[in-house]
Design a protein around this motif. Sequence first.
Motif, PDB file in Angstrom:
ATOM      1  N   VAL A   9     -10.716  18.508  -6.137  1.00 16.46           N
ATOM      2  CA  VAL A   9     -10.552  17.586  -5.188  1.00 16.46           C
ATOM      3  C   VAL A   9      -9.754  17.764  -3.990  1.00 16.46           C
ATOM      4  O   VAL A   9     -10.170  17.470  -2.738  1.00 16.46           O
ATOM      5  CB  VAL A   9      -9.687  16.322  -5.929  1.00 16.46           C
ATOM      6  CG1 VAL A   9      -9.343  15.065  -5.087  1.00 16.46           C
ATOM      7  CG2 VAL A   9     -10.395  15.729  -7.002  1.00 16.46           C
ATOM      8  N   LEU A  10      -8.801  18.655  -4.014  1.00 15.17           N
ATOM      9  CA  LEU A  10      -7.785  19.210  -2.838  1.00 15.17           C
ATOM     10  C   LEU A  10      -8.553  19.864  -1.847  1.00 15.17           C
ATOM     11  O   LEU A  10      -8.386  19.569  -0.773  1.00 15.17           O
ATOM     12  CB  LEU A  10      -6.645  19.855  -3.248  1.00 15.17           C
ATOM     13  CG  LEU A  10      -5.525  19.067  -4.112  1.00 15.17           C
ATOM     14  CD1 LEU A  10      -4.430  20.067  -4.669  1.00 15.17           C
ATOM     15  CD2 LEU A  10      -5.238  17.999  -3.389  1.00 15.17           C
ATOM     16  N   ARG A  15      -2.482  12.724 -10.058  1.00 12.68           N
ATOM     17  CA  ARG A  15      -0.693  13.188 -10.179  1.00 12.68           C
ATOM     18  C   ARG A  15      -0.342  12.507 -11.658  1.00 12.68           C
ATOM     19  O   ARG A  15       0.462  13.007 -12.058  1.00 12.68           O
ATOM     20  CB  ARG A  15      -0.079  12.305  -9.051  1.00 12.68           C
ATOM     21  CG  ARG A  15       1.336  12.668  -9.169  1.00 12.68           C
ATOM     22  CD  ARG A  15       1.622  12.175  -7.700  1.00 12.68           C
ATOM     23  NE  ARG A  15       3.277  12.429  -7.779  1.00 12.68           N
ATOM     24  CZ  ARG A  15       4.329  11.715  -8.163  1.00 12.68           C
ATOM     25  NH1 ARG A  15       4.001  10.501  -8.633  1.00 12.68           N
ATOM     26  NH2 ARG A  15       5.556  11.894  -8.184  1.00 12.68           N
ATOM     27  N   GLN A  16      -0.838  11.321 -11.992  1.00 10.20           N
ATOM     28  CA  GLN A  16      -0.449  10.695 -13.251  1.00 10.20           C
ATOM     29  C   GLN A  16      -0.519  11.707 -14.347  1.00 10.20           C
ATOM     30  O   GLN A  16       0.050  11.799 -15.197  1.00 10.20           O
ATOM     31  CB  GLN A  16      -0.779   9.199 -13.384  1.00 10.20           C
ATOM     32  CG  GLN A  16      -0.343   8.327 -14.566  1.00 10.20           C
ATOM     33  CD  GLN A  16       1.185   8.360 -14.667  1.00 10.20           C
ATOM     34  OE1 GLN A  16       1.835   8.008 -13.521  1.00 10.20           O
ATOM     35  NE2 GLN A  16       1.932   8.846 -15.551  1.00 10.20           N
ATOM     36  N   GLN A  17      -1.940  11.873 -14.494  1.00 10.44           N
ATOM     37  CA  GLN A  17      -2.317  13.048 -15.505  1.00 10.44           C
ATOM     38  C   GLN A  17      -1.447  14.200 -15.680  1.00 10.44           C
ATOM     39  O   GLN A  17      -0.878  14.785 -16.706  1.00 10.44           O
ATOM     40  CB  GLN A  17      -3.796  13.269 -15.481  1.00 10.44           C
ATOM     41  CG  GLN A  17      -4.873  12.110 -15.640  1.00 10.44           C
ATOM     42  CD  GLN A  17      -6.071  12.622 -15.402  1.00 10.44           C
ATOM     43  OE1 GLN A  17      -6.365  13.582 -16.198  1.00 10.44           O
ATOM     44  NE2 GLN A  17      -6.917  11.864 -14.719  1.00 10.44           N
ATOM     45  N   PHE A  44       0.939  -1.214   0.008  1.00 13.03           N
ATOM     46  CA  PHE A  44      -0.095   0.017  -0.118  1.00 13.03           C
ATOM     47  C   PHE A  44       0.683   1.316   0.063  1.00 13.03           C
ATOM     48  O   PHE A  44       1.987   1.101   0.234  1.00 13.03           O
ATOM     49  CB  PHE A  44      -1.050   0.044   0.904  1.00 13.03           C
ATOM     50  CG  PHE A  44      -0.430  -0.437   2.462  1.00 13.03           C
ATOM     51  CD1 PHE A  44       0.559   0.016   2.854  1.00 13.03           C
ATOM     52  CD2 PHE A  44      -1.005  -1.602   3.175  1.00 13.03           C
ATOM     53  CE1 PHE A  44       1.327  -0.417   4.425  1.00 13.03           C
ATOM     54  CE2 PHE A  44      -0.549  -2.003   4.330  1.00 13.03           C
ATOM     55  CZ  PHE A  44       0.598  -1.607   4.993  1.00 13.03           C
ATOM     56  N   ASP A  45       0.272   2.271  -0.224  1.00 11.52           N
ATOM     57  CA  ASP A  45       0.946   3.629  -0.084  1.00 11.52           C
ATOM     58  C   ASP A  45       1.198   4.084   1.155  1.00 11.52           C
ATOM     59  O   ASP A  45       0.815   3.430   2.170  1.00 11.52           O
ATOM     60  CB  ASP A  45       0.632   4.733  -1.190  1.00 11.52           C
ATOM     61  CG  ASP A  45      -1.177   5.173  -0.649  1.00 11.52           C
ATOM     62  OD1 ASP A  45      -1.114   5.124   0.659  1.00 11.52           O
ATOM     63  OD2 ASP A  45      -1.967   5.429  -1.487  1.00 11.52           O
ATOM     64  N   GLY A 102      -7.656   2.939   0.806  1.00 11.10           N
ATOM     65  CA  GLY A 102      -7.355   3.547  -0.332  1.00 11.10           C
ATOM     66  C   GLY A 102      -7.935   5.011  -0.033  1.00 11.10           C
ATOM     67  O   GLY A 102      -7.072   5.885  -0.807  1.00 11.10           O
ATOM     68  N   GLY A 103      -8.935   5.464   0.257  1.00  8.66           N
ATOM     69  CA  GLY A 103      -9.573   6.592   0.360  1.00  8.66           C
ATOM     70  C   GLY A 103      -9.269   7.508  -0.785  1.00  8.66           C
ATOM     71  O   GLY A 103      -9.577   7.402  -1.804  1.00  8.66           O
ATOM     72  N   PHE A 104      -8.652   8.658  -0.059  1.00  4.97           N
ATOM     73  CA  PHE A 104      -8.497   9.733  -1.212  1.00  4.97           C
ATOM     74  C   PHE A 104      -7.166   9.394  -1.988  1.00  4.97           C
ATOM     75  O   PHE A 104      -7.049  10.276  -3.202  1.00  4.97           O
ATOM     76  CB  PHE A 104      -8.441  11.158  -0.585  1.00  4.97           C
ATOM     77  CG  PHE A 104      -7.320  11.091   0.461  1.00  4.97           C
ATOM     78  CD1 PHE A 104      -6.366  11.778   0.114  1.00  4.97           C
ATOM     79  CD2 PHE A 104      -7.641  10.897   1.770  1.00  4.97           C
ATOM     80  CE1 PHE A 104      -5.131  11.708   0.900  1.00  4.97           C
ATOM     81  CE2 PHE A 104      -6.421  10.982   2.586  1.00  4.97           C
ATOM     82  CZ  PHE A 104      -5.051  11.457   2.473  1.00  4.97           C
ATOM     83  N   SER A 105      -6.316   8.565  -1.471  1.00 11.84           N
ATOM     84  CA  SER A 105      -4.993   8.419  -2.225  1.00 11.84           C
ATOM     85  C   SER A 105      -5.020   7.987  -3.457  1.00 11.84           C
ATOM     86  O   SER A 105      -4.257   8.393  -4.478  1.00 11.84           O
ATOM     87  CB  SER A 105      -4.007   7.738  -1.288  1.00 11.84           C
ATOM     88  OG  SER A 105      -4.687   6.407  -1.048  1.00 11.84           O
ATOM     89  N   ARG A 106      -6.307   6.931  -3.931  1.00 13.56           N
ATOM     90  CA  ARG A 106      -6.183   6.379  -5.071  1.00 13.56           C
ATOM     91  C   ARG A 106      -6.580   7.476  -6.264  1.00 13.56           C
ATOM     92  O   ARG A 106      -6.069   7.520  -7.214  1.00 13.56           O
ATOM     93  CB  ARG A 106      -7.284   5.358  -4.999  1.00 13.56           C
ATOM     94  CG  ARG A 106      -7.138   4.678  -6.469  1.00 13.56           C
ATOM     95  CD  ARG A 106      -8.300   3.555  -6.229  1.00 13.56           C
ATOM     96  NE  ARG A 106      -8.202   2.370  -5.155  1.00 13.56           N
ATOM     97  CZ  ARG A 106      -8.731   2.491  -4.020  1.00 13.56           C
ATOM     98  NH1 ARG A 106      -9.933   3.275  -4.004  1.00 13.56           N
ATOM     99  NH2 ARG A 106      -8.682   1.721  -3.021  1.00 13.56           N
TER     100      ARG A 106
END
Length: 458
Positions: free
Chosen positions: A202-203, A163-165, A124-125, A153-157
Amino acid sequence: MQQFEPIAALATAPGIGAIAVVRVSGEGAIDITNRIFKGKDLSTQPSHTAHFGTLRQPDGTLIDEVLVTVFRAPTSFTKEDVVEISCHGSDYIIRQILTRLTREGVRLARPGEFTQRAFLNGQFDLVQAEAVADLIAADSEASHRSALSQLRGGFSRKLKDLRQQLIDFVALVELELDFGEEDVEFARRDQLRSLMVDVRRVLHPLIESFSVGNAVKNGVPTVIVGKPNAGKSTLLNALLDEEKAIVSDIPGTTRDVIEDELFIDGIRFRLIDTAGLRHTTDTIEAIGVERTRQQMEKASVVVYLFDGAETTPGELRRTIAELEEAGKPYLLVGNKADLTLDSGRQTLDDIAGKGKIIWISARDQRIDELKAALSLRVRTDSAVQTDGALITNARHLEHLTATDEALARAINGLDAGVTADWLAMDLRVALRHLGELTGEITTDDLLDSIFGRFCIGK
């Protein structure tokens, strides 16, 4: 998956009990345990199976009868080979088992090392890893639910996808820098701006949820304030169902802060009874009044209690104006409802607005409506509208805020027509903070700080 030397630790709480569990993880964990175990050959047993047998000293002396559970990599918590030894909960037996394991080449685990290995092996992260500690420490339904949401996973997923985008766009912006003299544009500015706006959307609720999330994790600070003899101490005693505070007809009896905890609908409230708010020439009482105002500043919810039978319409108007000016979430609670005339209640209700006053009788413990209102206040707080995800960790807040500020600068720069190199600089800052949040960018000092707060055995 990284390979680590075998480690062992007591995974259950220290102290004498019926059962204790010693956890072993790392390369060779199964074979090492097999060497001191008398029973089935553990090296041939499939994952997630339990086996009864004995643990013995090198000379054959019995240590204990045990149940050994085998978890093979990568389907264990740490993604390494793991063995869990369930033994009798004697301190002596536990020491003998750990000593026997260390003689076979196993090292005693550091605090949080099992969870740290799970993170390093990609189980996991970092946000989820920190949620493990929060889940262990959870002492209410709300804090348990919040920790479980982050663990899953909550918000991190969602942040990882965004982030990838951003990374994809930054790569295109960086590519433009290689063709600086040719005046080409690989990253469409309208799409980049739209993405940054989406990320900030989102933030923002996550950042705003910290005040509520932190309160849910540590208890919601709830201050009971009002004039002397409004019944604050009686209310505290009624809520706690015990004689916690001294109750007297003499005004100013409570001169210091009295604090205790109450669970309502799975939410932990830290109730704080305070000195009555009034002008006084008594030095000691004046100190208590000042402490009351300090507690109001720190509170998440202010319960303003007034005597329904004695409060005039003018006093209630002034009270509401002061509470509104303070800017704190508050509940107006009319006490001694049994002694208040219907006409008087009607007048005060009209001033506050229909349904704004919660009428109770603290002396008779008629306080169910107040309990329901406190629970509702936390559950429907606007900051909680984050799809169940709450920020409860100051480290998360720091990185989310820094990311948002970097994106705001990037958007302003984009609108002002800045060059690609300036734009790329702010985007890199945003990506770094998002990466540090989830653990895609880490330092040894950061990991040591986070996992060092875990208990040994986890």
